[in-house]
Design a protein around this motif. Structure first.
Motif, mmCIF file in Angstrom:
data_model
loop_
_atom_site.group_PDB
_atom_site.id
_atom_site.type_symbol
_atom_site.label_atom_id
_atom_site.label_comp_id
_atom_site.label_asym_id
_atom_site.label_seq_id
_atom_site.Cartn_x
_atom_site.Cartn_y
_atom_site.Cartn_z
ATOM 1 N N HIS A 10 0.835 -1.191 0.000
ATOM 2 C CA HIS A 10 0.000 0.000 0.000
ATOM 3 C C HIS A 10 0.877 1.250 0.000
ATOM 4 O O HIS A 10 1.943 1.260 0.617
ATOM 5 C CB HIS A 10 -0.912 0.016 1.235
ATOM 6 N N LEU A 11 0.412 2.280 -0.680
ATOM 7 C CA LEU A 11 1.148 3.536 -0.777
ATOM 8 C C LEU A 11 0.252 4.706 -0.388
ATOM 9 O O LEU A 11 -0.970 4.659 -0.574
ATOM 10 C CB LEU A 11 1.658 3.767 -2.204
ATOM 11 N N THR A 12 0.885 5.758 0.133
ATOM 12 C CA THR A 12 0.203 7.017 0.420
ATOM 13 C C THR A 12 0.884 8.082 -0.432
ATOM 14 O O THR A 12 2.046 8.414 -0.196
ATOM 15 C CB THR A 12 0.318 7.369 1.914
ATOM 16 N N VAL A 13 0.176 8.613 -1.419
ATOM 17 C CA VAL A 13 0.805 9.440 -2.450
ATOM 18 C C VAL A 13 0.126 10.807 -2.525
ATOM 19 O O VAL A 13 -1.087 10.900 -2.739
ATOM 20 C CB VAL A 13 0.716 8.751 -3.829
ATOM 21 N N SER A 14 0.905 11.863 -2.358
ATOM 22 C CA SER A 14 0.415 13.220 -2.552
ATOM 23 C C SER A 14 0.641 13.607 -4.014
ATOM 24 O O SER A 14 1.782 13.599 -4.493
ATOM 25 C CB SER A 14 1.155 14.198 -1.632
ATOM 26 N N VAL A 15 -0.430 13.923 -4.719
ATOM 27 C CA VAL A 15 -0.352 14.156 -6.159
ATOM 28 C C VAL A 15 0.139 15.577 -6.433
ATOM 29 O O VAL A 15 -0.442 16.556 -5.936
ATOM 30 C CB VAL A 15 -1.728 13.942 -6.822
ATOM 31 N N VAL A 16 1.200 15.674 -7.214
ATOM 32 C CA VAL A 16 1.716 16.984 -7.638
ATOM 33 C C VAL A 16 0.974 17.382 -8.911
ATOM 34 O O VAL A 16 1.152 16.776 -9.972
ATOM 35 C CB VAL A 16 3.236 16.923 -7.885
ATOM 36 N N ASP A 17 0.106 18.378 -8.805
ATOM 37 C CA ASP A 17 -0.706 18.832 -9.930
ATOM 38 C C ASP A 17 -1.133 20.270 -9.607
ATOM 39 O O ASP A 17 -2.006 20.500 -8.774
ATOM 40 C CB ASP A 17 -1.928 17.923 -10.090
ATOM 41 N N TYR A 18 -0.475 21.248 -10.244
ATOM 42 C CA TYR A 18 -0.727 22.649 -9.904
ATOM 43 C C TYR A 18 -0.556 23.522 -11.144
ATOM 44 O O TYR A 18 -0.024 23.071 -12.171
ATOM 45 C CB TYR A 18 0.236 23.109 -8.807
ATOM 46 N N ARG A 69 -0.542 24.074 -16.536
ATOM 47 C CA ARG A 69 -0.715 23.004 -15.569
ATOM 48 C C ARG A 69 0.596 22.224 -15.454
ATOM 49 O O ARG A 69 1.203 21.874 -16.468
ATOM 50 C CB ARG A 69 -1.839 22.070 -16.008
ATOM 51 N N HIS A 70 1.015 21.978 -14.219
ATOM 52 C CA HIS A 70 2.257 21.253 -13.954
ATOM 53 C C HIS A 70 1.957 19.949 -13.214
ATOM 54 O O HIS A 70 0.991 19.866 -12.456
ATOM 55 C CB HIS A 70 3.206 22.111 -13.115
ATOM 56 N N PHE A 71 2.815 18.960 -13.437
ATOM 57 C CA PHE A 71 2.595 17.638 -12.868
ATOM 58 C C PHE A 71 3.872 17.114 -12.207
ATOM 59 O O PHE A 71 4.985 17.520 -12.559
ATOM 60 C CB PHE A 71 2.203 16.627 -13.949
ATOM 61 N N GLY A 72 3.697 16.173 -11.306
ATOM 62 C CA GLY A 72 4.794 15.343 -10.833
ATOM 63 C C GLY A 72 4.731 14.033 -11.587
ATOM 64 O O GLY A 72 3.648 13.436 -11.728
ATOM 65 N N ALA A 73 5.846 13.567 -12.095
ATOM 66 C CA ALA A 73 5.828 12.401 -12.989
ATOM 67 C C ALA A 73 5.207 11.175 -12.321
ATOM 68 O O ALA A 73 4.243 10.589 -12.824
ATOM 69 C CB ALA A 73 7.243 12.090 -13.464
ATOM 70 N N ALA A 74 5.742 10.753 -11.187
ATOM 71 C CA ALA A 74 5.286 9.504 -10.574
ATOM 72 C C ALA A 74 3.934 9.658 -9.899
ATOM 73 O O ALA A 74 3.075 8.779 -10.024
ATOM 74 C CB ALA A 74 6.320 9.006 -9.572
ATOM 75 N N SER A 75 3.745 10.746 -9.170
ATOM 76 C CA SER A 75 2.483 10.896 -8.447
ATOM 77 C C SER A 75 1.306 11.004 -9.412
ATOM 78 O O SER A 75 0.231 10.432 -9.181
ATOM 79 C CB SER A 75 2.534 12.106 -7.513
ATOM 80 N N TYR A 76 1.490 11.727 -10.516
ATOM 81 C CA TYR A 76 0.421 11.849 -11.501
ATOM 82 C C TYR A 76 0.179 10.505 -12.182
ATOM 83 O O TYR A 76 -0.964 10.120 -12.448
ATOM 84 C CB TYR A 76 0.769 12.923 -12.530
#
Length: 603
Positions: free
Chosen positions: A406-414, A420-427
């Motif tokens: 199990h993972l707890t992931v904060s999504v980088v999306d701003y 619009r910008h993203f985080g590669a793995a979190s997105y």
């Protein structure tokens, strides 16, 4: 010696009849005869090497070993140090391997051959397991070491101004103490293999030359050992884990999108312990890939070759190269192509703050838009850094969830600069569909972040935000094992109503007394911001009592602000409630660190 005492792998290698005959012939031979035979068979092997057996030349083990020390935060330095040790031992030579925190620094004065493989965390800090070692080497107590020959391999991230700073400092300091370089220091970026492989091979060659006796030596018999089996799935060969659940665990209106993911490891053979990380190989967001191709006016179908691989440019940008993170080598080349004076100024060595600001605020697309330049497809692919896996603390215990992680992931999306910008793995993780999609994963062991072996010991955990992930695993593990020690969790976020991660689980654990205390800090629910470090100070008397009574202390989360602030709060707690000066309080906490009772997993 009877055939029944022969190792099973000898039977497998020679067959029952031949192994029985071998041990029958060896019975009764004295040491001199056995030594002679080992040299004779080694000579035969040199002329006609066996396909499945590595035969060691008959060299006497040197009196002085090759000492290898590593300091690591994510495990890469450990892997490289282990690889070097295996190379040395494969030649029949002696090597010692130490985690930096385990190395007896009093022995430094007697060392004659030393290799240090060490990473730099963030902007110039040593990894947690090397703090004491670095302080000793760089401090006044370090001895003169004129007889020492040494080599230093640094690992780091060129996105930071003080790239590989720890390796550079140790290399310089050992020379100041009188040591001689066995090999010039090498500095590895995030994609460390291209530099590390050649450097390790050269270091091994120099070490073998230094360790091999010049005069003929009496042959020694090395015990046969079974070869280690490499796991079927690892970093280079990841497992495709089915997504079982992808659930948002922050409420509607929250400032953060935090996901709880459950991935199936069934059939992989992958195993982990609480404290370990799951490595995730991401794909870059398709929307960002298209935007980059449009900005650069390049054809995504154009084939480009790098490192012997030929792929369409769009494929390189999708899953081969970093396009959400900046690094200095790319920026330096872009400054030249664009002719931007402003970008050149940011990259000046005397301007680290401007460089930090650029890295924190801009992604690749922002730099390309702000400082126009013409890139050829091949040069672009060569200039960008290889895509690397992201590590996420596993938020589950296998005793509770079986063949899952199990993972707890904060999504980088701003949104920034009107884009619009993203985080590669979190997105990538956030957009996977349960029951349909899979994620390429591997296990990254984290031996320096383990629960106490004695389950009667109390555990104090500080994990704001997604830093709480490993502590969900800790509490599950302790509950499944029936641990009698108490568990105290400090958790913090912005808002109680929308961002209380795993709220119902913590409440259930409190009812069942598998979690004994829960201290909360929600920074934006009141005019005056409150963080976990404030709760530590408020509960200082009890925190100190727990630590004085033998509790183990864990911190997970942000390395830049949270971890230093928490450490200062702990200094205050120990000073105030332990009756110590701040200097003595720091030393007391350092002792906890040396005893592995104060462990951090920060990033």
């Amino acid at each position: 010696m009877s055939t029944s005492t022969a190792p099973a792998f000898v039977h497998a290698l020679l067959g029952d009849a031949r192994s029985a005959h071998l041990f029958e012939l060896l019975q009764g031979l004295d040491a001199h005869a056995l030594n002679w035979l080992s040299g004779y068979t080694a000579g035969l092997a040199a002329r006609a090497p066996l396909a499945s057996v590595t035969t060691v030349a008959p060299e006497a083990a040197p009196a002085v070993p090759f000492t290898i020390i590593y300091g690591t935060q994510t495990g890469n330095s450990r892997l490289l140090a282990e690889r070097l040790k295996q190379q040395v031992e494969s030649a029949g030579l002696t090597a010692r391997l130490f985690r930096a925190s385990d190395y007896p620094v009093r022995e430094l004065a007697q060392e004659q051959l030393l290799c240090v493989v060490i990473s730099t965390q963030g902007d110039g800090d040593p990894p947690d397991d090397a703090r004491g070692f670095c302080e000793f080497i760089l401090g006044k107590r370090a001895p003169r070491v004129e007889a020492l020959r040494y080599a230093v391999l640094g690992l780091g991230d060129s996105s930071y101004p003080r790239f590989c700073e720890v390796g550079k400092a140790l290399d310089t300091r050992l020379a100041e103490l009188g040591a001689t370089r066995l090999l010039e220091r090498a500095d590895c970026d995030v994609d460390f293999e291209p530099v590390a492989k050649g450097w390790l091979d050269q270091t091994f060659a120099r070490a073998r030359e230094a360790l091999t006796p010049r005069a003929p030596a009496t042959a020694t018999v090395l015990p046969l050992r079974e070869q280690r089996t490499t796991p079927a799935f690892n970093k280079e060969s990841p497992f495709s884990a089915e997504v079982l659940l992808n659930q948002r665990i922050t409420a509607r209106g929250a400032l953060k999108d935090v996901r709880h993911l459950e991935l199936s490891l069934e059939g992989s053979g992958l195993t982990y312990a609480p404290g370990d990380a799951l490595g995730v190989w991401p794909h870059n967001p398709p929307e960002l890939v298209e935007r980059l191709l449009s900005e650069l006016r390049l054809d995504g179908t154009l084939d480009v070759t790098r490192d012997g691989r030929t792929l369409p440019l769009a494929r390189w940008l999708s899953d081969g190269l970093e396009i959400t993170k900046l690094n200095r080598p790319f920026l330096e080349r872009h400054a030249t192509l664009s002719g931007s004076t402003a970008l050149r100024d940011v990259l000046q060595p005397g301007n680290p703050e401007a460089f930090r600001t650029l890295l924190a605020s801009h992604q690749l697309i922002d730099v390309l838009r702000a400082h126009k330049a013409n890139w050829e497809a091949t040069e672009l692919v060569q200039a960008l850094r290889k895509l690397t896996p992201r590590l996420y603390s596993i938020a589950s215990s296998p005793l509770r969830v079986g063949e899952e992680a199990h993972l707890t992931v904060s999504v980088v999306d701003y949104t920034a600069f009107d884009l619009r910008h993203f985080g590669a793995a979190s997105y990538h993780l956030a957009t996977r569909t349960a029951g349909t999609d899979a994620v390429r994963v591997f296990i990254e062991p984290n031996e320096r972040f383990r629960l106490p072996e004695d389950s009667d010991k109390d555990v104090l955990m500080i994990g704001p935000g997604t830093g709480v992930a490993p502590f969900r695993a800790f509490i599950q593990e302790r509950a499944e094992r029936g641990a009698r020690g108490r568990n105290w969790l400090f958790f913090g976020e912005q808002h109680f109503r929308t961002q209380f991660l795993y709220q119902t689980e913590w409440q259930e654990a409190l009812k069942k007394q598998t979690l004994h205390r829960l201290s909360l800090a929600f920074s934006r629910d009141r005019a005056q911001k409150v963080y976990v470090q404030h709760r530590l100070r408020e509960a200082g008397r009890d925190v100190y009592a727990w630590l004085e009574g033998g509790a183990h202390l864990y911190v997970c989360g942000d390395a830049q602000r949270m971890a230093p602030d928490v450490h200062e709060a702990l200094v205050d707690v120990v000073s105030t409630h332990g009756g110590k000066s701040r200097e003595d309080a720091r030393a007391w906490l350092e002792t906890l660190r040396e005893q592995r009772r104060y462990l951090r997993d920060v990033y």
